[in-house]
Design a protein around this motif. Structure first.
Motif, PDB file in Angstrom:
ATOM      1  N   ALA A 179       2.512   1.719  -3.355  1.00  0.00           N
ATOM      2  CA  ALA A 179       1.610   2.323  -4.335  1.00  0.00           C
ATOM      3  C   ALA A 179       1.495   3.829  -4.117  1.00  0.00           C
ATOM      4  O   ALA A 179       1.421   4.606  -5.080  1.00  0.00           O
ATOM      5  N   ALA A 184       5.346  -0.864  -9.237  1.00  0.00           N
ATOM      6  CA  ALA A 184       3.976  -0.348  -9.268  1.00  0.00           C
ATOM      7  C   ALA A 184       3.737   0.318 -10.609  1.00  0.00           C
ATOM      8  O   ALA A 184       4.655   0.868 -11.222  1.00  0.00           O
ATOM      9  N   THR A 199       0.835  -1.207   0.000  1.00  0.00           N
ATOM     10  CA  THR A 199       0.000   0.000   0.000  1.00  0.00           C
ATOM     11  C   THR A 199       0.869   1.256   0.000  1.00  0.00           C
ATOM     12  O   THR A 199       0.632   2.197  -0.773  1.00  0.00           O
ATOM     13  N   ARG A 218      -1.243   0.754  -8.927  1.00  0.00           N
ATOM     14  CA  ARG A 218      -1.288  -0.516  -8.207  1.00  0.00           C
ATOM     15  C   ARG A 218       0.081  -1.184  -8.233  1.00  0.00           C
ATOM     16  O   ARG A 218       0.849  -1.010  -9.170  1.00  0.00           O
ATOM     17  N   VAL A 219       0.337  -1.965  -7.211  1.00  0.00           N
ATOM     18  CA  VAL A 219       1.596  -2.703  -7.127  1.00  0.00           C
ATOM     19  C   VAL A 219       1.454  -4.022  -7.878  1.00  0.00           C
ATOM     20  O   VAL A 219       0.470  -4.752  -7.694  1.00  0.00           O
ATOM     21  N   ASP A 220       2.422  -4.302  -8.722  1.00  0.00           N
ATOM     22  CA  ASP A 220       2.416  -5.573  -9.440  1.00  0.00           C
ATOM     23  C   ASP A 220       2.595  -6.717  -8.453  1.00  0.00           C
ATOM     24  O   ASP A 220       3.344  -6.614  -7.473  1.00  0.00           O
ATOM     25  N   SER A 221       1.943  -7.832  -8.737  1.00  0.00           N
ATOM     26  CA  SER A 221       2.119  -9.020  -7.922  1.00  0.00           C
ATOM     27  C   SER A 221       2.023 -10.247  -8.805  1.00  0.00           C
ATOM     28  O   SER A 221       1.342 -10.241  -9.832  1.00  0.00           O
ATOM     29  N   ASN A 228      -5.214   5.266 -10.720  1.00  0.00           N
ATOM     30  CA  ASN A 228      -5.336   3.842 -10.418  1.00  0.00           C
ATOM     31  C   ASN A 228      -3.949   3.195 -10.397  1.00  0.00           C
ATOM     32  O   ASN A 228      -3.632   2.325 -11.194  1.00  0.00           O
TER      33      ASN A 228
END
Length: 245
Positions: A186, A224, A183, A200-203, A198
């Motif tokens: 990001a 991210a 979090t 977001r963190v890559d996973s 928008n």
């Protein structure tokens, strides 16, 4: 003797002798890398690679060429004679040959324990050959850009490795524990991506963290992305390491 060759932008220039050729004439050359990363333990690693290749060449007449990555000091290309390997009775069932090959060549390729450091990610077959792709891991974390490919040919007595190529990062020293979570990563990325809503963190199935070879060392990192750009963030310091499309 053998010469060390650096290749940059398609231009080749021979420089002074660095590695001694083996008794069987295997070619040990070096490939110059254009990235900024450089192994901080280069001198030690080059010595290990040189000794490993010379040992392999004394043990077997099958090795034809070893191309060394000058940013890492490890072999990035190994080439073998399928016929000679078959004559030396190194052919066999595919998976057994792969395990034996990785164990025998781990020092030249920059590994301590291939069974732990490599995970097969893809397998393709065509015209009497099988192509395997492995991703590199360090203490369970994926290593960005770390990959090894094995190309096996079916010989008279079974399968043999004809070529091995890729980049396995050696001598990794890094933290395994982040100081903040996805979090916060990001939020840091969003502060750089002005106008993005928008971020977001890559996973992946391995989780959001990975090991990034960076400058003269390794970083634990997050990646991210917004709509257009991706941001790489040091998971220890919060430093933004890169912003790319």
């Amino acid at each position: 003797d053998t010469m060390l060759h650096f290749v940059t932008g398609g231009l080749r220039a021979s420089v002074a002798l660095l590695f001694a050729a083996s008794a069987f004439g295997s070619a040990l050359t070096a490939q110059q890398d254009t990235r900024s990363f450089r192994n901080p333990r280069m001198a030690e690693r080059i010595t290990t690679t040189r000794d490993a290749v010379d040992s392999l060449a004394r043990e077997s007449r099958a090795i034809r060429k070893a191309l060394v990555d000058s940013a890492l000091g490890t072999a990035m290309w190994l080439e073998f004679s399928a016929e000679q390997q078959s004559a030396e009775r190194r052919a066999g069932p595919l998976d057994a040959v792969v395990r034996q090959f990785l164990a025998r060549h781990r020092a030249a390729l920059g590994m301590d324990d291939p069974a732990v450091q490599l995970r097969e990610s893809r397998r393709d077959a065509d015209a009497g050959m099988v192509h395997l792709r492995f991703r590199q891991y360090w203490r369970g974390l994926p290593v960005k850009g770390g990959e090894l490919r094995l190309h096996l040919r079916q010989a008279a007595r079974g399968w043999v490795v004809e070529t091995a190529n890729g980049r396995v990062y050696p001598d990794i020293e890094a933290s395994e524990t982040p100081t903040f979570g996805p979090t916060t990563a990001a939020e840091i990325a969003a502060s750089r991506l002005v106008g993005e809503t928008n971020v977001r963190v890559d996973s992946t199935p391995d989780g959001p963290l990975f090991i990034l070879p960076f400058a003269a060392g390794y970083r634990l990192a997050y990646s991210a992305r917004g709509s257009w750009l991706r941001v790489t963030i040091d998971a220890q310091t919060g430093e933004v390491l890169d912003t790319i499309p």
